[in-house]
Write an enzyme that holds these catalytic residues in place. Sequence first.
Site, PDB file in Angstrom:
ATOM      1  N   SER A  35       3.542  -1.806  10.376  1.00  0.00           N
ATOM      2  CA  SER A  35       4.998  -1.881  10.585  1.00  0.00           C
ATOM      3  C   SER A  35       5.591  -3.249  10.228  1.00  0.00           C
ATOM      4  CB  SER A  35       5.362  -1.487  12.020  1.00  0.00           C
ATOM      5  OG  SER A  35       5.005  -0.138  12.260  1.00  0.00           O
ATOM      6  N   GLY A  53       2.897  -0.937   4.284  1.00  0.00           N
ATOM      7  CA  GLY A  53       3.003   0.460   3.889  1.00  0.00           C
ATOM      8  C   GLY A  53       4.452   0.835   3.628  1.00  0.00           C
ATOM      9  N   GLY A  54       5.084   1.467   4.603  1.00  0.00           N
ATOM     10  CA  GLY A  54       6.427   2.025   4.434  1.00  0.00           C
ATOM     11  C   GLY A  54       7.440   1.080   3.804  1.00  0.00           C
ATOM     12  N   ASN A  92       0.877  -1.172   0.000  1.00  0.00           N
ATOM     13  CA  ASN A  92       0.000   0.000   0.000  1.00  0.00           C
ATOM     14  C   ASN A  92       0.912   1.218   0.000  1.00  0.00           C
ATOM     15  OD1 ASN A  92      -1.784   2.057   0.510  1.00  0.00           O
ATOM     16  ND2 ASN A  92      -2.216   1.437   2.636  1.00  0.00           N
ATOM     17  N   TRP A  93       1.064   1.791  -1.168  1.00  0.00           N
ATOM     18  CA  TRP A  93       2.046   2.872  -1.302  1.00  0.00           C
ATOM     19  C   TRP A  93       1.558   4.207  -0.758  1.00  0.00           C
ATOM     20  CZ3 TRP A  93       3.846   1.711  -7.034  1.00  0.00           C
ATOM     21  CH2 TRP A  93       4.625   0.545  -7.020  1.00  0.00           C
ATOM     22  N   LYS A  94       0.287   4.276  -0.415  1.00  0.00           N
ATOM     23  CA  LYS A  94      -0.294   5.521   0.118  1.00  0.00           C
ATOM     24  C   LYS A  94       0.031   6.690  -0.832  1.00  0.00           C
ATOM     25  CE  LYS A  94      -0.055   3.420   4.620  1.00  0.00           C
ATOM     26  NZ  LYS A  94       0.111   3.555   6.072  1.00  0.00           N
ATOM     27  N   GLU A 101      -5.242  -4.510  10.848  1.00  0.00           N
ATOM     28  CA  GLU A 101      -4.210  -3.480  10.997  1.00  0.00           C
ATOM     29  C   GLU A 101      -4.460  -2.682  12.271  1.00  0.00           C
ATOM     30  OE1 GLU A 101      -2.314  -2.499   6.954  1.00  0.00           O
ATOM     31  OE2 GLU A 101      -4.022  -1.187   7.225  1.00  0.00           O
ATOM     32  N   GLU A 133      -6.593   5.083   7.775  1.00  0.00           N
ATOM     33  CA  GLU A 133      -6.353   6.488   7.411  1.00  0.00           C
ATOM     34  C   GLU A 133      -7.582   7.084   6.726  1.00  0.00           C
ATOM     35  OE1 GLU A 133      -2.617   5.833   5.381  1.00  0.00           O
ATOM     36  OE2 GLU A 133      -1.719   5.288   7.295  1.00  0.00           O
ATOM     37  N   GLY A 167       2.689   2.633  10.629  1.00  0.00           N
ATOM     38  CA  GLY A 167       3.647   3.719  10.432  1.00  0.00           C
ATOM     39  C   GLY A 167       4.401   4.114  11.688  1.00  0.00           C
ATOM     40  N   HIS A 188      -9.330   1.435   5.014  1.00  0.00           N
ATOM     41  CA  HIS A 188      -8.048   1.657   5.686  1.00  0.00           C
ATOM     42  C   HIS A 188      -8.250   2.660   6.829  1.00  0.00           C
ATOM     43  CE1 HIS A 188      -3.947   2.867   6.485  1.00  0.00           C
ATOM     44  NE2 HIS A 188      -3.584   1.727   5.920  1.00  0.00           N
TER      45      HIS A 188
END
Length: 251
Positions: free
Chosen positions: A211, A232-233, A9-11, A165, A97, A171, A95
Amino acid sequence: MRRPFVVGNWKMNLNLADAKNLVRRLDHETVGIHNVDRGVAPPALLIIPLRPELQDTRILLGAQNMYHEPKGAFTGEISGPMLVDAGCQFVIIGHSERRQHFGEDGPLLQKKVKAALDIGLDVIYCIGETLQQRDGGETNGILVRQLHEVLIDGLDWKRITIAYEPVWAIGTGRNATQDQAQEAHQHIRLWLKNKYGPDAASQMRIQYGGSVKASNAKELMNMPDIDGALVGGASLVADEFIAIVRAAIPK
Ligand code: PGA
């Protein structure tokens, strides 16, 4: 046997050149892996230009969000039919966010999940508790509520992946321990069993997200109810992403 599913998930990150390099490396260095599904969910603007890069690869193409109406006066939104037309195979819905920064709630997410499945997109539906909810002993209740308010009767469960999640792990560099994650996944699977029956519960995939990185992927993936990761990251870094896909290979 559930096939693990690892999704980046590159956001709101990466430009086209970097995204192309990343998927080329991911494809090249995981090409021989047949028993792990993998995909990327780029920012919406990169979906169409990335599509040719992903053709003839095993990397699935997805979106991070969609609106439930097929078309119309909804400034700034992108619909399911548009995602299908752009080449998407799946979409991430719910998600944290989106819930936190954009006010998305159960009734809206229910419409989005249904609209996505109806148009032929697979769905990754995200759920998870905040730290305050975990500390208050509310984790299981929150997960059940988020499942219950969105996964209604009659949905094609074969095309739904759940992503657990925990919000406090996203993150932050602080992942859930393998036992914390396993416990939540087990609880989710029990709910799926009650809702859709034992076949569904044993076949539906539950990803862990929060994470995940190369250094902790294996211990998480080793747990019996964890079927891959929503990353993500670490999915922005080729070496990390590749290592996580490798860590998901079933023993
Ligand atoms: P993270 O994000 O891996 O950067 O914690 C996961 C996610 O939000 O899906």
